[in-house]
Design a protein around this motif. Sequence first.
Motif, PDB file in Angstrom:
ATOM      1  N   LYS A 163      14.038  67.660  22.554  1.00  0.00           N
ATOM      2  CA  LYS A 163      13.919  68.033  23.969  1.00  0.00           C
ATOM      3  C   LYS A 163      13.229  69.387  24.131  1.00  0.00           C
ATOM      4  O   LYS A 163      12.453  69.583  25.061  1.00  0.00           O
ATOM      5  CB  LYS A 163      15.291  68.046  24.643  1.00  0.00           C
ATOM      6  N   CYS A 164      13.487  70.294  23.208  1.00  0.00           N
ATOM      7  CA  CYS A 164      12.834  71.600  23.268  1.00  0.00           C
ATOM      8  C   CYS A 164      11.347  71.445  22.949  1.00  0.00           C
ATOM      9  O   CYS A 164      10.492  72.040  23.605  1.00  0.00           O
ATOM     10  CB  CYS A 164      13.479  72.579  22.285  1.00  0.00           C
ATOM     11  N   ALA A 165      11.055  70.616  21.948  1.00  0.00           N
ATOM     12  CA  ALA A 165       9.667  70.439  21.525  1.00  0.00           C
ATOM     13  C   ALA A 165       8.810  69.831  22.622  1.00  0.00           C
ATOM     14  O   ALA A 165       7.619  70.132  22.742  1.00  0.00           O
ATOM     15  CB  ALA A 165       9.618  69.571  20.264  1.00  0.00           C
ATOM     16  N   THR A 166       9.426  68.960  23.431  1.00  0.00           N
ATOM     17  CA  THR A 166       8.647  68.323  24.504  1.00  0.00           C
ATOM     18  C   THR A 166       8.695  69.131  25.801  1.00  0.00           C
ATOM     19  O   THR A 166       8.168  68.711  26.818  1.00  0.00           O
ATOM     20  CB  THR A 166       9.163  66.893  24.789  1.00  0.00           C
ATOM     21  N   GLY A 167       9.350  70.260  25.752  1.00  0.00           N
ATOM     22  CA  GLY A 167       9.389  71.133  26.925  1.00  0.00           C
ATOM     23  C   GLY A 167      10.425  70.726  27.965  1.00  0.00           C
ATOM     24  O   GLY A 167      10.517  71.319  29.033  1.00  0.00           O
ATOM     25  N   GLN A 168      11.247  69.723  27.629  1.00  0.00           N
ATOM     26  CA  GLN A 168      12.294  69.257  28.538  1.00  0.00           C
ATOM     27  C   GLN A 168      13.425  70.265  28.661  1.00  0.00           C
ATOM     28  O   GLN A 168      14.196  70.234  29.609  1.00  0.00           O
ATOM     29  CB  GLN A 168      12.900  67.983  27.925  1.00  0.00           C
ATOM     30  N   LEU A 169      13.523  71.096  27.629  1.00  0.00           N
ATOM     31  CA  LEU A 169      14.669  71.999  27.535  1.00  0.00           C
ATOM     32  C   LEU A 169      14.198  73.348  26.995  1.00  0.00           C
ATOM     33  O   LEU A 169      13.357  73.405  26.100  1.00  0.00           O
ATOM     34  CB  LEU A 169      15.674  71.375  26.548  1.00  0.00           C
ATOM     35  N   ARG A 170      14.744  74.422  27.565  1.00  0.00           N
ATOM     36  CA  ARG A 170      14.444  75.756  27.043  1.00  0.00           C
ATOM     37  C   ARG A 170      15.533  76.123  26.029  1.00  0.00           C
ATOM     38  O   ARG A 170      16.719  75.896  26.304  1.00  0.00           O
ATOM     39  CB  ARG A 170      14.474  76.792  28.176  1.00  0.00           C
ATOM     40  N   PRO A 171      15.178  76.695  24.873  1.00  0.00           N
ATOM     41  CA  PRO A 171      16.201  77.056  23.869  1.00  0.00           C
ATOM     42  C   PRO A 171      17.317  77.915  24.467  1.00  0.00           C
ATOM     43  O   PRO A 171      18.472  77.787  24.071  1.00  0.00           O
ATOM     44  CB  PRO A 171      15.406  77.834  22.818  1.00  0.00           C
TER      45      PRO A 171
END
Length: 243
Positions: free
Chosen positions: A154-162
């Motif tokens: 999800k982080c890699a696809t930009g869906q989620l910020r770390p």
Amino acid sequence: MTSVPVIQPLPVHVAIIMDGNGRWAKERHQPRLFGHKAGAESVREVVETAREVGIRHLTLYAFSTENWQRPGLEVKGLMALLKSYLKSELATMKKNGIRLGCFGQKERLPDDVQATLDHCIAETVDSTGMRLNLSLSYGSRAEMLGAMQEIGRKCATGQLRPEAIDEQLFSEHLYSAGQPDPDLLIRTSGEQRLSNFLLWQLSYAELYFTETRWPDFRREQFLEALQVFVSRQRRFGKTGEQV
Ligand code: IPE
Ligand code: IPE
Ligand code: MG
């Protein structure tokens, strides 16, 4: 009809490591599977008692990721027993409003067991009573790694910020998503270890260990464990005066 005791405060979520079937059988000069069969009776009785006293979530460790290493015949016997347990209990679960769930790698179970399990889960999905979570091919480290991989994707696809990764978000990526952490962990048969069970979720659980082998752990023994829980003071880092 036995009376239903009032237990206050009642744990909302109880988790149990059901251990000692093999030793129980050995003590009776019987094959291990004989112990597992007797253990299934304890499951019935404990599920029924938990429901009666008003526990909302019950999570049973029935088969771990490590248990695949047992002799093939024992694994086969356990899978057959699981299937027959589910088949025989479905009507009772429905009648009693129990909602069945599975924590673990369902896809690793034999096809027929998976099908029976899926059927029971689907048939009880609308039940609003106790949640019964069977941990099958369950390992806490595998569960957490799966969660991390999903969060990473999800982080890699930009869906989620770390920065948005917090305890709640992590919890929502575990099998137990949407359910509270266990308040009480019971382990039968003397061993005092977690054996890769709910390592994240048990952070603040009260631990109860008993020498009683799982096939001998019935209504009375379960109620005794709940009474011990009642006597504990849970402080969650605060002082005794603060709670
Ligand atoms: C628990 O009993 C059941 C499972 C792990 C499937 P065991 O089979 O571990 O019993 P012991 O520990 O050998 O007595
Ligand atoms: C833990 O019991 C798993 C279940 C109860 C299903 P085990 O008997 O497999 O645990 P260890 O290996 O002795 O720690
Ligand atoms: Mg064991």
